[in-house]
Design a protein around this motif. Structure first.
Motif, mmCIF file in Angstrom:
data_model
loop_
_atom_site.group_PDB
_atom_site.id
_atom_site.type_symbol
_atom_site.label_atom_id
_atom_site.label_comp_id
_atom_site.label_asym_id
_atom_site.label_seq_id
_atom_site.Cartn_x
_atom_site.Cartn_y
_atom_site.Cartn_z
ATOM 1 N N GLN A 1 0.851 -1.184 0.000
ATOM 2 C CA GLN A 1 0.000 0.000 0.000
ATOM 3 C C GLN A 1 0.890 1.238 0.000
ATOM 4 N N PHE A 2 0.664 2.131 -0.936
ATOM 5 C CA PHE A 2 1.451 3.341 -1.065
ATOM 6 C C PHE A 2 0.597 4.527 -0.627
ATOM 7 N N ALA A 3 1.144 5.353 0.267
ATOM 8 C CA ALA A 3 0.403 6.506 0.780
ATOM 9 C C ALA A 3 1.377 7.602 1.170
ATOM 10 N N ALA A 4 0.923 8.830 1.022
ATOM 11 C CA ALA A 4 1.720 9.977 1.456
ATOM 12 C C ALA A 4 1.567 10.118 2.971
ATOM 13 N N PRO A 5 2.674 10.138 3.710
ATOM 14 C CA PRO A 5 2.588 10.266 5.169
ATOM 15 C C PRO A 5 2.350 11.728 5.569
ATOM 16 N N PRO A 6 1.891 11.945 6.798
ATOM 17 C CA PRO A 6 1.621 13.317 7.239
ATOM 18 C C PRO A 6 2.897 14.122 7.525
ATOM 19 N N THR A 7 4.029 13.441 7.689
ATOM 20 C CA THR A 7 5.295 14.129 7.966
ATOM 21 C C THR A 7 6.387 13.521 7.095
ATOM 22 N N GLU A 8 7.573 14.106 7.132
ATOM 23 C CA GLU A 8 8.702 13.531 6.402
ATOM 24 C C GLU A 8 9.008 12.150 6.949
ATOM 25 N N PHE A 9 9.645 11.323 6.131
ATOM 26 C CA PHE A 9 9.919 9.948 6.537
ATOM 27 C C PHE A 9 11.352 9.571 6.184
ATOM 28 N N PRO A 10 11.971 8.724 7.006
ATOM 29 C CA PRO A 10 13.307 8.244 6.681
ATOM 30 C C PRO A 10 13.204 7.141 5.628
ATOM 31 N N PRO A 11 14.217 6.970 4.815
ATOM 32 C CA PRO A 11 14.173 5.876 3.841
ATOM 33 C C PRO A 11 14.196 4.527 4.557
ATOM 34 N N GLN A 12 13.488 3.582 3.981
ATOM 35 C CA GLN A 12 13.423 2.219 4.493
ATOM 36 C C GLN A 12 14.103 1.284 3.501
ATOM 37 N N HIS A 13 14.269 0.027 3.908
ATOM 38 C CA HIS A 13 14.862 -1.002 3.054
ATOM 39 C C HIS A 13 13.820 -2.081 2.807
ATOM 40 N N TYR A 14 13.602 -2.414 1.535
ATOM 41 C CA TYR A 14 12.671 -3.464 1.151
ATOM 42 C C TYR A 14 13.394 -4.420 0.211
ATOM 43 N N ALA A 15 13.404 -5.708 0.544
ATOM 44 C CA ALA A 15 14.062 -6.719 -0.285
ATOM 45 C C ALA A 15 13.011 -7.640 -0.886
ATOM 46 N N TYR A 16 13.177 -7.971 -2.161
ATOM 47 C CA TYR A 16 12.235 -8.815 -2.886
ATOM 48 C C TYR A 16 12.970 -9.983 -3.520
#
Length: 124
Positions: A49-64
């Motif tokens: 699910q992709f959504a704009a957060p209410p504040t800035e966000f740190p980058p995350q790591h996603y592995a596929y």
């Protein structure tokens, strides 16, 4: 073991752009969207699910985890688009893939700045 991963929300500067990027790269299916979410589904019925957060966000790591043929197609999309990619998470080997864990892997950034890792063999 009865727990299975079901869904996650990925903070996005542009949810529609992010869903399209992931849909193409991961060869995912569209899923019904609602509220602030633009949704796709990957293997095992996992909802992204992709959504704009209410504040800035740190980058995350996603592995596929991809099979070899899917990895080849994804790597071709990455290189043909001119998107920066690396063989390592430190980004010290630009334009390369790795051959770790008995398979292949590559790192790249998505349009919102999250770190993606595509691998052909699981770590465990």
């Amino acid at each position: 073991m009865t727990a299975h991963f079901n869904h996650t929300i990925i903070a996005s500067t542009d949810p529609a752009e992010m869903a399209g990027f992931y849909r193409d790269l991961l060869e995912a299916d569209d899923a019904p969207s609602w509220g602030p979410f633009v949704n796709i589904v990957i293997g095992g019925g996992v909802l992204l699910q992709f959504a704009a957060p209410p504040t800035e966000f740190p980058p995350q790591h996603y592995a596929y985890l991809l099979d070899d043929e899917h990895f080849d197609r994804a790597h071709a999309r990455i290189t043909e688009s001119g998107r920066a990619h690396w063989a390592d998470p430190q980004r010290s080997r630009p334009g390369e893939i790795n051959h770790e864990h008995g398979g292949r892997g590559v790192y790249l950034l998505d349009p919102s700045g999250h770190y993606l890792e595509l691998i052909t063999r699981p770590y465990l």
